[in-house]
Write an enzyme that holds these catalytic residues in place. Structure first.
Site, PDB file in Angstrom:
ATOM      1  N   ASP A  82      49.949  24.974  47.056  1.00  0.00           N
ATOM      2  CA  ASP A  82      49.537  26.343  47.383  1.00  0.00           C
ATOM      3  C   ASP A  82      48.294  26.326  48.277  1.00  0.00           C
ATOM      4  OD1 ASP A  82      49.748  29.075  47.499  1.00  0.00           O
ATOM      5  OD2 ASP A  82      48.925  29.452  45.502  1.00  0.00           O
ATOM      6  N   GLY A  90      46.348  36.287  36.976  1.00  0.00           N
ATOM      7  CA  GLY A  90      45.249  36.800  36.169  1.00  0.00           C
ATOM      8  C   GLY A  90      43.980  37.004  36.957  1.00  0.00           C
ATOM      9  N   GLU A  91      42.962  37.470  36.228  1.00  0.00           N
ATOM     10  CA  GLU A  91      41.714  37.799  36.896  1.00  0.00           C
ATOM     11  C   GLU A  91      40.737  36.633  36.851  1.00  0.00           C
ATOM     12  OE1 GLU A  91      41.431  40.949  33.970  1.00  0.00           O
ATOM     13  OE2 GLU A  91      41.001  42.347  35.598  1.00  0.00           O
ATOM     14  N   VAL A  92      39.831  36.617  37.828  1.00  0.00           N
ATOM     15  CA  VAL A  92      38.777  35.609  37.841  1.00  0.00           C
ATOM     16  C   VAL A  92      37.422  36.328  37.871  1.00  0.00           C
ATOM     17  CG1 VAL A  92      37.822  33.607  39.051  1.00  0.00           C
ATOM     18  CG2 VAL A  92      40.287  34.010  39.107  1.00  0.00           C
ATOM     19  N   LYS A 145      38.670  31.974  34.711  1.00  0.00           N
ATOM     20  CA  LYS A 145      40.008  32.415  35.106  1.00  0.00           C
ATOM     21  C   LYS A 145      40.820  32.686  33.847  1.00  0.00           C
ATOM     22  CE  LYS A 145      43.946  30.657  37.808  1.00  0.00           C
ATOM     23  NZ  LYS A 145      44.327  29.727  38.887  1.00  0.00           N
ATOM     24  N   GLN A 203      41.617  38.387  41.907  1.00  0.00           N
ATOM     25  CA  GLN A 203      42.761  38.931  41.183  1.00  0.00           C
ATOM     26  C   GLN A 203      43.961  38.143  41.663  1.00  0.00           C
ATOM     27  OE1 GLN A 203      43.457  41.903  38.819  1.00  0.00           O
ATOM     28  NE2 GLN A 203      45.014  40.284  38.788  1.00  0.00           N
TER      29      GLN A 203
END
Ligand SMILES: Nc1ncnc2c1ncn2[C@@H]1O[C@H](COP(=O)(O)OP(=O)(O)OP(=O)(O)O)[C@@H](O)[C@H]1O
Ligand SMILES: [Mg+2]
Length: 407
Positions: free
Chosen positions: A182, A63-65, A81, A59
């Site tokens: 990141d 968005g969600e994976v 994703k 999450q």
């Protein structure tokens, strides 16, 4: 045209229309427009129904994976994703387009492979707006998930292999003029065979070294706080690959400490933690730092001794490991090791040599992801606060509590 486009935007000259129905389509009723969108055949963008979702594994902020099975080849798994269509009026999000463009450019064993982009069929149920998924090759674990499991034990040769692959990935993306921006353990994937893949290019961007002498003006509101290098915290906008190598250093230490080494709850506190570990941030150790926008605005602890080796020694022991870490966690980005010099460090060229992770991982049949793991807490450190949010955000805003742990 993208299937997410508004009904009003239906373009009559779309590839599916013949001259005959072109004339007719000028008078299309709403129902006809709906049918047109439903039946539109989008080349190069398959329907997501070719995959069957198996489990939610992530999450993210964006968005969600999901883990999913390829219906035409049930042995093949992918990670899907979801593209967050936050501002529908703007069409397909520019941030997702950037991520896709970068992923399409990068092809390397140590960078996650983007297979394709899929869409759901536009229908009445989604108000004729498709959802989109980035479909990746599936990796069984992420590094945050592995480190949070006490039963997963890396020996020195295996840690070397993790770091060598991570630096190989960084060497490759930096050679291709891409910054990741990141770096953190949750964004490092590892397959069951022990192949490491850099993932999550959601904040990545291309860079060039100062075109016509003009300094870059990138945003410095990137990188998850705990992995954010001092130059970003001090407002530098003309930064480069060293931002990712700071993160690599944080991840390296984490291979032994098992949880992030500097868990600040604000930019100010992060700078304090960095100064306490890496020594005071001064123009003597970092010429030019005094010109950074926030240098005078932040409270920078003075008279701090550099204690990287001293503080991590109880965990890492190996002198080569401590020396490489010391060269990654360098305050001045221009003196920080780059991926190439890190890969040439004796750490990777002395016994025990980097060794395959496959055998160790074969002892674990379960997938390990940060999303599925409890918040990480080392047993030998007292946690003053429990984490309200399972993970820090990628922006400057830090909500929830934090674990006040310094190694
Ligand atoms: N190809 C993959 N195979 C297995 N798991 C994956 C894959 N891609 C992503 N994941 C899992 O999903 C999580 C979230 O994915 P990703 O980092 O790409 O999304 P995100 O929304 O940008 O996350 P965030 O912004 O919070 O870092 C990862 O940390 C990882 O656990
Ligand atoms: Mg992520």
């Amino acid at each position: 045209m993208l299937p997410g486009a508004n009904l009003r935007d239906v373009n009559h000259s779309g590839s599916g229309s013949t001259p005959a129905n072109h004339n007719h389509s000028v008078m299309m009723s709403t129902r006809e427009k709906e049918k047109y969108i439903e039946n539109f055949n989008f080349p190069f963008c398959d329907e997501s129904s070719k995959y069957e979702k198996v489990a939610k594994i992530g999450q993210g902020t964006f968005g969600e994976v999901f883990k999913a099975r390829d219906k035409s080849n049930p042995k093949k798994f992918v990670a899907m994703k979801k593209v967050l269509m936050d501002n529908e009026k703007e069409g397909f999000p520019i941030t997702a387009l950037r991520e896709i463009r970068i992923l399409q450019l990068l092809k390397h064993e140590n960078v996650v492979h983007l297979i394709e982009i899929c869409r759901t069929k536009a229908s009445q149920h989604n108000r004729y707006r498709s959802m989109f998924y980035l479909v990746f090759e599936f990796c069984e674990h992420d590094l945050a998930g592995l480190l949070s499991n006490v039963n997963v034990k890396f020996n020195l040769g295996e840690i070397k292999k993790v770091m060598q692959q991570l630096l190989n990935g960084l060497y490759y993306i930096h050679s291709n003029k891409i910054l990741h921006r990141d770096m953190k353990a949750a964004n490092v994937l590892i397959t069951k065979n022990g192949v490491l893949k850099l993932a999550d290019f959601g904040l990545a961007r291309a860079f060039s070294t100062n075109k016509n002498g003009q300094p870059n003006r990138f945003t410095n509101r990137v990188v998850t706080l705990w992995y954010r290098p001092p130059e970003l915290l001090l407002g530098e906008r003309n930064y480069g690959p060293p931002v990712d190598l700071w993160g690599a250093g944080c991840i390296m230490a984490e291979m032994w400490t098992r949880s992030p080494i500097m868990q600040g709850n604000s930019e100010q506190q992060q700078l304090t933690l960095i100064s306490q570990l890496c020594g005071s941030i001064t123009p003597t150790v970092w010429p030019g730092v005094e010109n950074l926008e926030l240098y005078k605005k932040m409270d920078l602890p003075q008279q701090q001794k550099r204690k990287v080796k001293e503080r991590l020694k109880p965990y890492m022991k190996d002198p080569y490991a401590l020396d490489l870490l010391d060269k990654l966690l360098v305050l001045d980005p221009s003196k920080r090791h780059d991926a190439d010099s890190a890969l040439n460090h004796d750490f990777f060229w002395t016994d025990p040599m980097p060794c395959d992770l496959g055998k160790m991982l074969a002892q674990h049949s379960q997938s390990m992801f940060e999303f599925l793991a409890p918040p990480r807490r080392p047993t030998n450190m007292r946690a003053h606060h429990t984490m309200a949010a399972a993970r820090p955000t990628s922006s400057a805003v830090q909500d929830g509590g934090y674990q006040d742990r310094v190694f």
